[in-house]
Scaffold this motif. Structure first.
Motif, short mmCIF file in Angstrom:
data_model
loop_
_atom_site.label_atom_id
_atom_site.label_comp_id
_atom_site.label_asym_id
_atom_site.label_seq_id
_atom_site.Cartn_x
_atom_site.Cartn_y
_atom_site.Cartn_z
N GLU A 5 0.82 -1.21 0.00
CA GLU A 5 0.00 0.00 0.00
C GLU A 5 0.85 1.25 0.00
OE1 GLU A 5 -2.72 -0.14 3.22
OE2 GLU A 5 -3.77 -1.93 2.51
N THR A 6 2.00 1.20 0.65
CA THR A 6 2.84 2.39 0.79
C THR A 6 4.23 2.22 0.19
OG1 THR A 6 3.58 1.68 2.99
CG2 THR A 6 1.64 3.09 2.89
N ALA A 7 4.60 1.00 -0.21
CA ALA A 7 5.96 0.77 -0.73
C ALA A 7 5.92 -0.30 -1.81
CB ALA A 7 6.90 0.36 0.40
N ASP A 8 6.89 -0.22 -2.70
CA ASP A 8 7.04 -1.20 -3.78
C ASP A 8 8.28 -2.04 -3.49
OD1 ASP A 8 7.44 -2.61 -6.11
OD2 ASP A 8 7.09 -0.93 -7.45
N GLY A 9 8.10 -3.36 -3.38
CA GLY A 9 9.21 -4.23 -3.07
C GLY A 9 10.35 -4.16 -4.06
N HIS A 10 10.07 -3.73 -5.29
CA HIS A 10 11.14 -3.61 -6.28
C HIS A 10 12.19 -2.58 -5.87
CE1 HIS A 10 7.97 -5.61 -8.60
NE2 HIS A 10 8.95 -6.12 -9.32
N ASP A 11 11.79 -1.63 -5.02
CA ASP A 11 12.75 -0.62 -4.53
C ASP A 11 13.76 -1.22 -3.56
OD1 ASP A 11 11.39 1.31 -6.01
OD2 ASP A 11 10.12 1.91 -4.32
N PHE A 12 13.50 -2.45 -3.10
CA PHE A 12 14.36 -3.07 -2.08
C PHE A 12 15.09 -4.31 -2.61
CE2 PHE A 12 10.81 -0.89 -0.08
CZ PHE A 12 11.45 -0.10 0.86
N VAL A 13 15.02 -4.53 -3.92
CA VAL A 13 15.66 -5.72 -4.49
C VAL A 13 17.17 -5.68 -4.28
CG1 VAL A 13 16.15 -6.97 -6.62
CG2 VAL A 13 13.82 -6.18 -6.15
N ASP A 14 17.78 -4.53 -4.54
CA ASP A 14 19.24 -4.43 -4.37
C ASP A 14 19.64 -4.73 -2.93
OD1 ASP A 14 19.54 -3.81 -7.03
OD2 ASP A 14 19.72 -1.64 -6.72
N GLY A 15 18.86 -4.22 -1.99
CA GLY A 15 19.14 -4.48 -0.58
C GLY A 15 18.99 -5.96 -0.24
N ALA A 16 18.01 -6.61 -0.88
CA ALA A 16 17.83 -8.05 -0.65
C ALA A 16 19.03 -8.84 -1.14
CB ALA A 16 16.55 -8.53 -1.33
N TYR A 17 19.52 -8.48 -2.32
CA TYR A 17 20.72 -9.15 -2.82
C TYR A 17 21.91 -8.90 -1.90
CZ TYR A 17 18.51 -10.23 -7.34
OH TYR A 17 17.69 -10.72 -8.33
N ALA A 18 22.02 -7.68 -1.40
CA ALA A 18 23.12 -7.35 -0.49
C ALA A 18 23.04 -8.16 0.80
CB ALA A 18 23.10 -5.85 -0.17
N SER A 19 21.83 -8.56 1.19
CA SER A 19 21.65 -9.36 2.40
C SER A 19 21.84 -10.85 2.13
CB SER A 19 20.26 -9.12 2.99
OG SER A 19 20.11 -7.79 3.41
N GLY A 20 22.13 -11.21 0.88
CA GLY A 20 22.43 -12.59 0.57
C GLY A 20 21.38 -13.33 -0.22
#
Length: 464
Positions: A46-61
């Motif tokens: 509703e307030t955020a798009d998970g695609h904005d956090f893909v790079d962070g997810a990869y950085a977390s492994g």
């Protein structure tokens, strides 16, 4: 760790396109929960798009992602990530030979789910799976399914709802072999005409039962006949549980156990059990009756289940007990029921507090109950009898709707001597710190939106 899903399996499940070959060992849609080897599903919120956090997810492994737009790392490209999550949950359910149990109810479903998992995990020597936290809605259920290893022996899934029709959809994903309704209470009553409507919505869980499935229903509920009628439409077997004469799984004797909790003797069809429950309270005895019915329904080991229940302490926010040291010397007991509240769970925990032996005083922080709608005043005022029965020495009330209870207690002779009102949990903490003394017992109970868990965390982490 063996692969939970390969990229080929993800493609087959979702109909997407793989950027490359990869395998994953876990699944998450919250980038803050991503760990090494996980699959990150980029959901549109509703307030955020998970695609904005893909790079962070990869950085977390993260080993891969499910996305609806191409990204730089290993991924499965789909048209709709929410639909892909549903598809992955369905594929996980389709590939398993595990016995599946669904759990719902107005109160007790998370605790019942956790205790049932412990019982079946012990039975299967570590080959049980369950939904974690309270992942029980339209995204939490398929996520929990997608995390289930293919070789599991048992799967336990919590399903929640606050509107009619929600459980009908969730149960078709889970397709349980056994389905439990723990209790019916006026939780989310603001979204229903009456409690009977809540019972009907909870009974939707039976619509997804597998052929030959078992419906497990509360015998002592005033809505028993309504639940039974719904179960008869979908279940091959119906098992009732409770304290009343006539329940299929019935507690015939409950006494306090020497080390805390309860020693329970239970009659079941063709057998009698005696076991200890570590968790405190009559409501936990009721939950355990449903658990034993489910273990029996799916072919689990009742003796191993009893041992698991004897070892299982309370859960954070749902009855866990903490001994808190005081700087002045000694300690007090904190009962953490901060996760949620409705009229039935309030009554149960206040009754448990009233039965808890104390050297000092009985104290409580009670937060307002959410989603009561037009019945908010009625249900908050009705708590006055439970407060009086609990023999409280002092009471802190948090939230606007608790004004109804405060006014009711003001005209009640047996009310606690000290009653304080706070708008926020932080103010309640200040008051509690001033109040607590050696040998006291403090109950913290309220709806999650008030943030009383922060009060509990502060008390557990600090010295008072």
């Amino acid at each position: 760790m063996s692969a939970l899903w390969t990229s080929d399996e993800l493609v087959n499940a979702t109909g997407g396109t793989a950027s490359s070959d990869f395998s994953i060992t876990g699944v998450a849609f919250d980038s803050r929960e991503v760990g090494p080897g996980d699959l990150f599903i980029a959901m549109q919120g509703e307030t955020a798009d998970g695609h904005d956090f893909v790079d962070g997810a990869y950085a977390s492994g993260a080993a891969g992602a499910i996305v609806s737009v191409p990204v730089a790392g290993p991924h499965i490209l789909v048209a709709d990530t929410a639909q892909a999550l549903d598809a992955l949950g369905r594929a996980s359910r389709a590939r398993t030979e595990a016995k599946i149990i669904g759990v719902t109810g107005s109160v007790g479903k998370t605790g019942t789910k956790e205790a049932l998992f412990s019982a079946l995990n012990r039975t299967s020597l570590g080959h049980a799976h369950r939904s974690v936290k309270s992942y029980n809605n339209h995204v939490g259920v398929p996520l929990s399914l997608s995390r289930m290893p293919a070789g599991c022996a048992f799967g336990v899934f919590e399903m929640g709802m606050n509107h009619a029709g929600e459980l009908a959809a969730l149960t078709q994903l889970v397709r349980p072999h056994a389905a439990i309704i723990t209790a019916i209470a006026p939780a989310h009553i603001g979204n229903f005409a009456d409690e009977a409507g809540i019972a009907d919505a909870k009974a939707e869980i039976f619509e997804g039962l597998e052929p030959g499935g078992t419906a497990i229903i509360p015998f002592d509920s005033p809505h028993f006949s309504r639940l039974q009628a719904k179960a008869q439409q979908h279940a091959a077997h119906i098992v009732s549980f409770g304290f009343g004469d006539g329940a299929d799984v019935r507690a015939i004797d409950v006494v306090a156990a020497s080390g805390g909790g309860s020693l329970v003797t239970v009659n079941m069809p063709g057998k009698r059990l005696c076991f200890t429950i570590a968790a405190e309270g009559r409501h936990w005895v009721s939950n355990t009756l449903a658990i034993m019915a489910a273990v029996d329904a799916v072919g689990g080991d009742l003796a191993q289940a009893g041992l698991a229940l004897a070892e299982m302490d309370g859960l954070d926010g749902r009855g866990k007990r903490h001994r808190i040291s005081l700087k002045s010397g000694g300690e007090f007991l904190l009962i953490d029921e901060s996760y949620n509240a409705n009229p039935v769970s309030m009554r149960a925990t206040l009754q448990n507090l009233g039965e808890t032996p104390v050297k000092g005083r009985r104290l409580a922080v009670l937060g307002a109950m959410g989603e009561m709608g037009d019945m908010a005043r009625h249900y908050h005022e009705a708590l006055a009898d439970d407060v009086v029965a609990a023999k409280l020495d002092a009471l802190v009330l948090v939230g606007d709707d608790m004004e109804h209870l405060a006014r009711k207690l003001a005209n009640t002779l047996e009310a606690p001597r000290e009653i304080y009102q706070c708008a926020l949990a932080e103010k309640a903490l200040d008051r509690v710190v001033q109040m607590m003394g050696e040998g006291d017992v403090l109950l913290v109970k309220g709806s999650n939106f008030l943030g009383l868990a922060r009060l509990v965390k502060a008390l557990v982490s600090g010295g008072y």
